[in-house]
Design an enzyme around this catalytic site. Structure first.
Site, PDB file in Angstrom:
ATOM      1  N   VAL A   1       3.224  -2.602  -0.777  1.00 53.81           N
ATOM      2  CA  VAL A   1       4.456  -3.342  -1.334  1.00 53.81           C
ATOM      3  C   VAL A   1       5.150  -2.651  -2.474  1.00 53.81           C
ATOM      4  CG1 VAL A   1       4.555  -5.573  -2.580  1.00 53.81           C
ATOM      5  CG2 VAL A   1       3.375  -5.695  -0.793  1.00 53.81           C
TER       6      VAL A   1
ATOM      7  N   CYS B   1      -2.362  -3.451   1.121  1.00 53.07           N
ATOM      8  CA  CYS B   1      -1.056  -4.255   1.021  1.00 53.07           C
ATOM      9  C   CYS B   1      -0.408  -3.806  -0.416  1.00 53.07           C
ATOM     10  CB  CYS B   1      -1.553  -5.629   1.105  1.00 53.07           C
ATOM     11  SG  CYS B   1      -2.049  -6.161   2.685  1.00 53.07           S
TER      12      CYS B   1
END
Length: 511
Positions: free
Chosen positions: A156, A152
Site C-alpha cells: 500500500v 499489504c
C-alpha cells in the site's frame, strides 16, 4: 479452579468441569444472549432455499474464504531451496500468521523473519527496516539465500523491493554476492498459489541470471507447485530414479517440513541445491506438476530460457499414465516393470472399492489444481461431483475443469462455483445434499452443521496428524486417496448403523 498437578486434565475434559460450566453460564447471562428458541428458529431458516438466495446475493462480505494470503505461498516456495530464509517486508503479526499456519499443518517449526514494520514505516516507508532486517537476519541465521516478499502494508505504501535490496547491499547489510530474490505479494489480490508463483519466478530469475550455456545439461526440471503433501516430492524423485532420469526438483521442501528428530537442530534441512537451481536454465525441459500455481513461472521459463515447458498432474490412473508417458517421450527412457506392477496394484485396489464409490455424490473445495486432480480421480471411480467450489479461480481453470466434467458421463450434474466461500457451500449442502465432502480441515464445521462426512484432502489439515506424509501422486497416491475416501464412507455407514436392535441391521463386519 486450579488444576490438580497430580491429575492434569486435557482441555477436552477440563472445560466440562462444574466450575467452568458455571463460568460459561455466567457469561451467557452477562451477554444477554437471544432466546434459545429464537436462535434455533434462525438456524433452521439458514438451511432453506430462501436463505440460500440471500446468501448468494451478498457482494461486500466474505465468510471463511477457501484460500490463503500471497506471502504464505511465497514463504512455502522459498524454504524448498538450500539454506534459504524467508524474509517478509511487513509487520511481525503477518509473518507470525504465515508461520503458525504452516506449523499447525506440518507440526514442524517453520522459520521466517519480518522487517517489523510499524506506524512510522507506514508513514516514511520501510527502507530502514529492510536495511536493519537484512543485516540482523544474515548475522543471526547465516542463510545462503534470503527470499524477500511483501505484505499489504508494504504494498500500500509502495515499497520498491528491488531498490531497497540494492540499498541494503550498498549499506553492507549483506554481502553483494548473496542471492536476495524478491517477489511483490500483496494479500489483497490473488492467493497463496499466486504468491508461490511470484516467488518461484523471482528465485529462478535471480539464481539463473547469466548462467545460460550453449549446451543442455540433459536434465528434466520438475516444479511441484503449491503441493503440501511432502511425500509427493519423494515419489516424483523415486519415479525419476527408477526410470534413470537426471532431474532437478525446483523447490524441494520435503525435508524442511518433514525433518527427522535426531537430537540436532538444523534450521535449513534439505532443499534444492542453489547451484542445481542455477543450472536449471540449461535443462532439457521443465514439467510443472500444477498449472495455476506456476503460470508466471512457466511463461518466464518458456520465454527467457527458451525451454520446453508443460503441465502434467500425475493424479489417478490416467494422470499418472500421461505423466510417465511424457517422461518417456522427453527422455527416451522406458517405463520400468516396477511401475507397471504398481499400476496393476492401484487398479486392483480401485476394483475392490469401486462398488462403494460408484454413484456417490460429492462436493469438493480447494485450490484449482488439487480440485481438478481429485475430481479426475473421483470420475475414474464413477463418483459424481455436484458442487465444485474454488475461491481462487479464473476463467482458464473453469474452462479446463468443465472440459474434464464433459468428458465423463459422471460429471454431467456438476456445477462450478467460482469465487465463492465456505458459507456459500454451507447453503449448497443444506439445499442440495451430497454423500461426501472433500476439503481441508475447515470443512469440519460444515460436517458438524450439515452432517456430510468429510474426507480431509488439501491444505491446511490441522486437526488430524500425518496426512501430509502420504503421497497423493503416482500409483501409490491412487491407493492413498482411495483409502481415505472409501474408509470415510465405511465410517459413516458404521456411525449411522450402530444402535443395537434399531439401526444395526447393516452394522456389518465385512464390507
Amino acid at each position: 479452579m486450579p488444576q490438580n498437578p497430580e491429575n492434569i486434565k486435557d482441555h477436552v475434559e477440563l472445560f466440562h468441569q462444574p466450575e467452568y460450566q458455571q463460568l460459561f453460564e455466567n457469561k451467557r447471562q452477562f451477554e444477554n444472549a437471544h432466546d434459545p428458541a429464537e436462535v434455533e428458529r434462525v438456524a433452521e431458516w439458514t438451511k432453506s432455499w430462501e436463505y440460500r438466495e440471500k446468501n448468494f446475493a451478498r457482494e461486500a462480505l466474505t465468510v471463511n474464504p477457501a484460500k490463503g494470503c500471497q506471502p504464505l505461498g511465497a514463504m512455502f516456495a522459498a524454504v524448498g531451496f538450500e539454506g534459504t530464509l524467508p524474509f517478509v517486508q511487513g509487520s511481525q503479526g503477518c509473518v507470525a500468521y504465515f508461520r503458525t499456519h504452516l506449523t499447525r499443518h506440518y507440526k514442524e517449526p517453520f522459520s521466517g523473519v519480518s522487517s517489523s514494520m510499524t506506524e512510522d514505516a507506514a508513514v516514511f516507508g520501510g527502507l530502514q527496516n529492510m536495511i536493519d532486517g537484512l543485516a540482523n537476519s544474515y548475522k543471526l541465521y547465516k542463510p545462503k539465500m534470503i527470499a524477500v516478499c511483501t505484505t499489504c502494508m508494504a504494498e500500500v505504501i509502495g515499497d520498491d523491493l528491488q531498490s531497497f535490496i540494492g540499498n541494503a547491499k550498498e549499506a553492507g547489510s549483506v554481502p553483494q554476492d548473496l542471492p536476495v530474490p524478491f517477489a511483490h505479494t500483496p494479500s489483497f489480490v490473488g492467493s497463496h498459489i499466486t504468491g508461490y508463483d511470484n516467488m518461484m519466478k523471482g528465485i529462478l530469475s535471480t539464481l539463473t541470471a547469466g548462467k545460460k550455456k550453449a549446451k543442455s545439461n540433459g536434465k528434466i526440471n520438475f516444479i511441484p507447485g503449491f503441493d503440501t503433501y511432502v511425500e509427493n516430492n519423494r515419489e516424483i524423485k523415486r519415479i525419476a530414479s527408477l526410470m534413470g532420469i537426471d532431474y532437478t526438483l525446483l523447490s524441494d521442501n520435503s525435508d524442511y517440513v518433514d525433518s527427522p528428530c535426531d537430537g540436532e537442530f538444523n534450521m535449513y534441512p534439505g532443499g534444492t541445491k542453489l547451484e542445481d537451481a542455477a543450472d536449471s536454465i540449461n535443462g532439457k525441459a521443465t514439467i510443472a506438476l500444477q498449472a495455476y500455481s506456476t503460470a508466471k513461472t512457466r511463461e518466464y521459463i518458456a520465454k527467457e530460457w527458451k525451454q520446453d515447458v508443460c503441465v502434467s498432474r500425475p493424479w489417478g490412473i490416467k494422470g499418472t499414465d500421461e505423466f510417465l508417458m511424457k517422461l518417456s517421450e522427453l527422455t527416451g527412457k522406458a517405463i520400468p516393470e516396477q511401475l507397471e506392477i504398481e499400476r496393476g496394484r492401484a487398479v486392483d485396489a480401485m476394483t475392490d472399492s469401486h462398488a462403494w464409490l460408484h454413484g456417490k455424490h460429492f462436493a469438493i473445495y480447494g485450490d484449482p489444481d488439487l480440485v481438478y486432480s481429485v475430481v479426475g480421480f473421483m470420475l475414474e471411480m464413477g463418483a459424481e461431483p455436484v458442487h465444485i467450489l474454488v475461491h481462487n479461480t479464473n476463467e482458464v481453470f473453469e474452462k479446463e475443469l468443465q472440459g474434464l466434467l464433459d468428458s465423463s458421463v459422471f460429471g454431467k450434474s456438476a456445477k462450478i462455483w467460482g469465487g465463492k466461500d465456505l458459507w456459500h457451500l454451507r447453503s449448497l449442502l443444506f439445499t442440495e445434499p451430497v454423500d461426501l465432502l472433500i476439503g481441508n480441515s475447515y470443512g469440519k464445521y460444515l460436517w458438524r452443521d450439515c452432517g456430510v462426512p468429510l474426507v480431509r484432502i488439501g491444505y491446511p489439515i490441522m486437526d488430524r496428524h500425518h496426512y501430509h506424509r502420504y503421497a497423493t501422486v503416482g500409483y501409490k497416491g491412487v491407493i492413498n486417496l482411495l483409502n481415505w475416501i472409501v474408509n470415510t464412507v465405511f465410517e459413516e455407514i458404521d456411525r449411522t448403523t450402530n444402535i443395537p436392535g434399531k439401526t444395526d441391521i447393516s452394522y456389518d463386519l465385512i464390507r
